[in-house]
Design an enzyme around this catalytic site. Structure first.
Site, PDB file in Angstrom:
ATOM      1  CG  LEU A  14      16.437  42.906  51.600  1.00  0.00           C
ATOM      2  CD1 LEU A  14      15.800  43.846  52.608  1.00  0.00           C
ATOM      3  CD2 LEU A  14      15.436  41.856  51.134  1.00  0.00           C
ATOM      4  CE  LYS A  40      23.046  49.172  56.655  1.00  0.00           C
ATOM      5  NZ  LYS A  40      22.322  48.065  57.324  1.00  0.00           N
ATOM      6  CB  THR A  62      37.258  44.654  54.601  1.00  0.00           C
ATOM      7  OG1 THR A  62      37.325  45.901  53.879  1.00  0.00           O
ATOM      8  CG2 THR A  62      38.045  43.598  53.849  1.00  0.00           C
TER       9      THR A  62
END
Length: 814
Positions: A612, A681, A554
């Site tokens: 990745l 990120k 989620t």
């Protein structure tokens, strides 16, 4: 001559009795057979209950009697379907005797041990009569001999002691002259020298069979029950448990003591003294080999033969500085317990003599505490020792095997396996013989412990992973399908048995401890119970399965707030949800610490590069001693898709819509286009490289307009994109004029991070990045000039699901 004993379940129904008769018929074709039978399953308890009710003037004893009567008449009517014959009349006569005895108990309001023995003796007398008469009716050469005429005891009612000289003489004399092929003996019952009815106590029917087998010195004793021998562990708790074909006497005794109910050690002592093998067989599967118990292990090289447990244990600890170096404490302690007739199941004492720890049945715990505190009243008042400490709701688990002593590392494997599943060990006991290694654990952890240890010592190195998935939308659905497709491969090639135990979406949730059927999981989920984030967590905790993994598919902050609770219960967490790892550094660090403390992996590879190996590669570099100096990356597959498809002949609004439709952006594309997602990120990568940083520390230069950023809804946002088309065309025109490509770049240098749109010139590794691909370049001390580059698809349901799948497998390998 063969001696066979059939337990209560084996004679518990007409169907089972027919199986018994078939087995006896087969055996009698080659040799004479002695068959010892128990009461019909459950009847002994009903007799005792009826007696207790009668003693307390409760007329419900009559209905209990009627139930006993009905059970026997029902069985007899199915075995011998003729009413009113001599067999039925005799059964009625015996039942009337039982009713008269119960009426007498009711009238005098008392039941003595002597009367109790007479009462419970009816169970075996009735079952043996029905079986023998049925066999005679069917033409078999059979006779019932009342064991009370053979086995002589003292008058210690309810647990009489056998007088072997007279008993052995009676048995040998009778069977030397017996002509019939099959002899039925009621088990459990006997008579005293004075001719009074007595019983042989717990496991009395096994005892009867062992007495007869030893007296006649037969080749082996067979005990027939409802299971195919003694199992590697409790098959009701561990589905993978299997029968053990060969056990030594000592191994069988240890397993029986620790909960294997097939055999009661004291009752088979007569055959053990003569080294007569015992063979445990299954009445309902007579062709199964079962378990052979003898002095010969038959070359079985397994060091661990079985895992057993005892529940309802209380752990008592006597401790205090005043015990050190003072002799006599142990003597007084165990004398006190002996006087109270309390059996000690488990003992351990540290070499410091500061404490003695022992386990007893929980029902005796308060009586033991009271007696011990009284014995040591003076020492307690002088603060030389503490009042006895009582811990309850515990169990003992034990590894058993004669050859464990000659195999190094058994204890280490046992305790490390339990530790990896966060099963706390309260006490340990291991004798010098090393035939048994015992540990006291919480009763709530018994099932997990047995499954974990069985997997470690008996299964072909196959590890079971129990997965709970929250969020089965686009990515979650692909994950379930990938698991479904690969389950066989995982089991055969990687020795991983992966089961999805729980599934939830925003509306419903379903669970199955044995593993959900993935064939029709959507239909089952649609009709599941109402979804609840806390309810999902509670169920995962309640099931308490080994190697449990919670998978968050989620973007929900409330879900991420529960990670700590999962980790504290040793449930691994796998997440593509970035919120937790990009939250306040204290929370991120706390989750990492909980993962280490409770040995529960916390993996989030898909937080950065979908499928990745971006984080995994970074972690390997750091773990190997390398140091990250700089990170340059394009980390948004959605933004890369947008700028790779946007030009002077398209509209920015339309390209963003397309990206959302194809699943490259979040449901709210503002998260992607604002740069927040990319900032999260690079923050995660910075943290994983060892830098303490928060989201507010990252410089985010947005390419969006103020109107875009201030939009109140997704629909409003799209409207502002239409209004501001000229702004985006200007960005494109500038890049084109400079012969560059637009890329949204994340950078981390010298402890600082920033994200923003950049014009990338030809020749740069980012320039030809196509479609939704991501690229990450790690500059390190080992890669100072030519970076380590990871490149590939960084968005999409399939690759994200595969990244989650890889993390799940990774937890199985930890």
């Amino acid at each position: 001559m063969n001696v066979l004993k059939f337990g209560g379940t084996s004679v518990g129904s007409a169907k089972n009795i027919n199986s018994v008769i078939s087995i006896l018929d087969d055996y009698s074709k080659t040799d004479k057979v002695i068959c010892v039978v128990s009461a019909v399953g459950g009847i002994t308890d009903k007799l005792l209950k009826a007696g207790e009710l009668a003693q307390t003037k409760n007329k419900d004893y009559i209905s209990e009697f009627e139930t006993i009567s009905e059970i026997h008449h029902t069985i007899l009517s199915k075995l011998v379907p003729s009413e009113g014959d001599a067999i039925s009349n005799h059964l009625n006569d015996k039942l009337q005797e039982l009713r008269n005895l119960l009426d007498g108990i009711f009238l005098i309001n008392e039941i003595s041990p002597k009367t109790s023995d007479k009462l419970v003796s009816f169970g075996e007398l009735l079952s043996s009569f029905m079986i023998a008469e049925t066999m005679k009716k069917r033409g078999l050469d059979c006779l019932r001999k009342n064991s009370q005429e053979l086995i002589v005891t003292n008058s210690n009612f309810t647990k009489a002691e056998v007088l072997y000289d007279q008993t052995n003489q009676n048995i040998r004399h009778y069977f030397s002259e017996a002509k019939q092929q099959i002899t039925i003996l009621p088990g459990f019952i006997s008579k005293s020298e004075q001719g009074e009815i007595t019983t042989l106590g717990r496991g009395g029917s096994d005892f009867t069979a062992a007495i007869v087998a030893a007296a006649l010195n037969v080749n082996r004793l067979e005990i027939w029950t409802d299971v195919s021998g003694m199992y590697t562990t409790n098959p009701k708790m561990v589905k993978q448990a299997f029968p053990i074909e060969h056990l030594s006497y000592q191994e069988a005794m240890e397993l029986s003591h620790f909960g294997a109910k097939v055999l009661y050690p004291p009752t088979v002592q007569p055959v053990l003294n003569l080294n007569i093998p015992i063979h445990i067989k299954n009445t309902l599967e007579p062709e199964a080999f079962g378990t052979k118990i003898s002095n010969d292990s038959n070359g079985n090289s397994n060091a661990v033969k079985g895992i057993s447990n005892i529940n309802n244990i209380a752990l008592l600890t006597l401790q205090g500085n005043g015990m050190v170096g003072i002799p006599g404490f142990s003597k007084r302690l165990f004398e006190t317990l002996a006087q109270e007739k309390i059996n000690v199941i488990f003992i351990t004492q540290a070499s410091s003599e500061h404490s003695i720890c022992f386990g007893i049945d929980i029902k005796d715990s308060q009586r033991a505490k009271k007696a011990i505190d009284s014995t040591f009243e003076n020492e307690i008042s002088l603060h030389k020792i503490d009042p006895i400490i009582v811990e309850t709701d515990l169990s003992i688990i034990a590894l058993v095997g004669d050859k464990m002593k000659s195999h190094q590392g058994i204890s280490g494997k046992m305790f490390s396996t339990l530790g990896k599943n966060n099963i706390n060990i309260r006490a340990i006991a291991q004798g010098a013989s090393e035939k048994n290694i015992s540990a006291v654990i919480s009763e709530n952890d018994v099932k997990k412990a047995l499954n974990t240890l069985h997997e470690r010592f008996f299964e072909a190195k196959t590890k079971q992973l129990n997965v709970f998935i929250t969020g089965v939308g686009n990515v979650g659905e692909r994950l379930v399908e990938q698991i479904k497709q690969q389950r066989k491969y995982l089991k055969e090639q990687l020795k991983i048995n992966l089961k999805i135990v729980g599934l939830s979406n925003s509306r419903t949730m379903i669970f199955d401890e044995g593993g959900l059927s993935l064939k029709d999981w959507k239909t089952n989920l649609a009709s599941g119970e109402k979804a609840s984030l806390n309810g999902f967590l509670e169920q995962a905790i309640k099931l308490n399965l080994r190697n449990s993994i919670f998978v968050d598919v989620t973007a929900n902050e409330d879900v991420s707030n529960l990670y700590a609770a999962y980790l504290k219960h040793s449930i691994a967490v796998v997440a593509c949800n970035k919120i937790a790892c990009s939250s306040a550094f204290e929370n991120y660090n706390s989750l990492k610490e909980l993962s280490r403390k409770y040995n529960a992996p916390f993996l989030f590879e898909t937080n950065v590069g979908a499928g990745l190996p971006v984080i995994d590669t970074l972690n390997n570099l750091v773990a190997s001693g390398d140091k990250i100096t700089s990170i340059q990356a394009v980390l948004s597959g959605s933004l890369n898709f947008v700028f790779n498809n946007f030009n002077d002949s398209t509209k920015f609004h339309d390209v963003v819509k397309q990206a959302q439709k194809e699943g490259y952006t979040e449901p709210d594309p503002r998260i992607d286009l604002s740069g927040v997602d990319v900032a999260r990120k690079i923050l995660i990568l910075a943290r994983e490289s060892g830098t303490e940083m928060n989201l507010s520390d990252i410089e985010n230069t947005s390419f969006l307009t103020k109107a875009n950023l201030d939009s109140n809804s997704v629909e409003d946002f799209y409207n502002t994109l239409i209004d501001d088309e000229a702004h985006f065309q200007k960005l494109y025109s500038s890049a084109k004029a400079n012969d560059c490509q637009l890329k949204y770049v994340a950078e981390f240098n010298n402890g600082k991070a920033k994200v923003g749109l950049k014009e990338i010139p030809k020749g740069h590794p980012f320039y030809n990045l196509e479609g939704k691909d991501n690229i990450v370049m790690y500059y390190t001390q080992r890669y100072p000039e030519q970076p380590m580059i990871i490149k590939g698809a960084g968005a999409g349901a399939d690759v994200t699901a595969s990244g989650l799948f890889a993390d799940i497998i990774r937890t199985g390998n930890k």
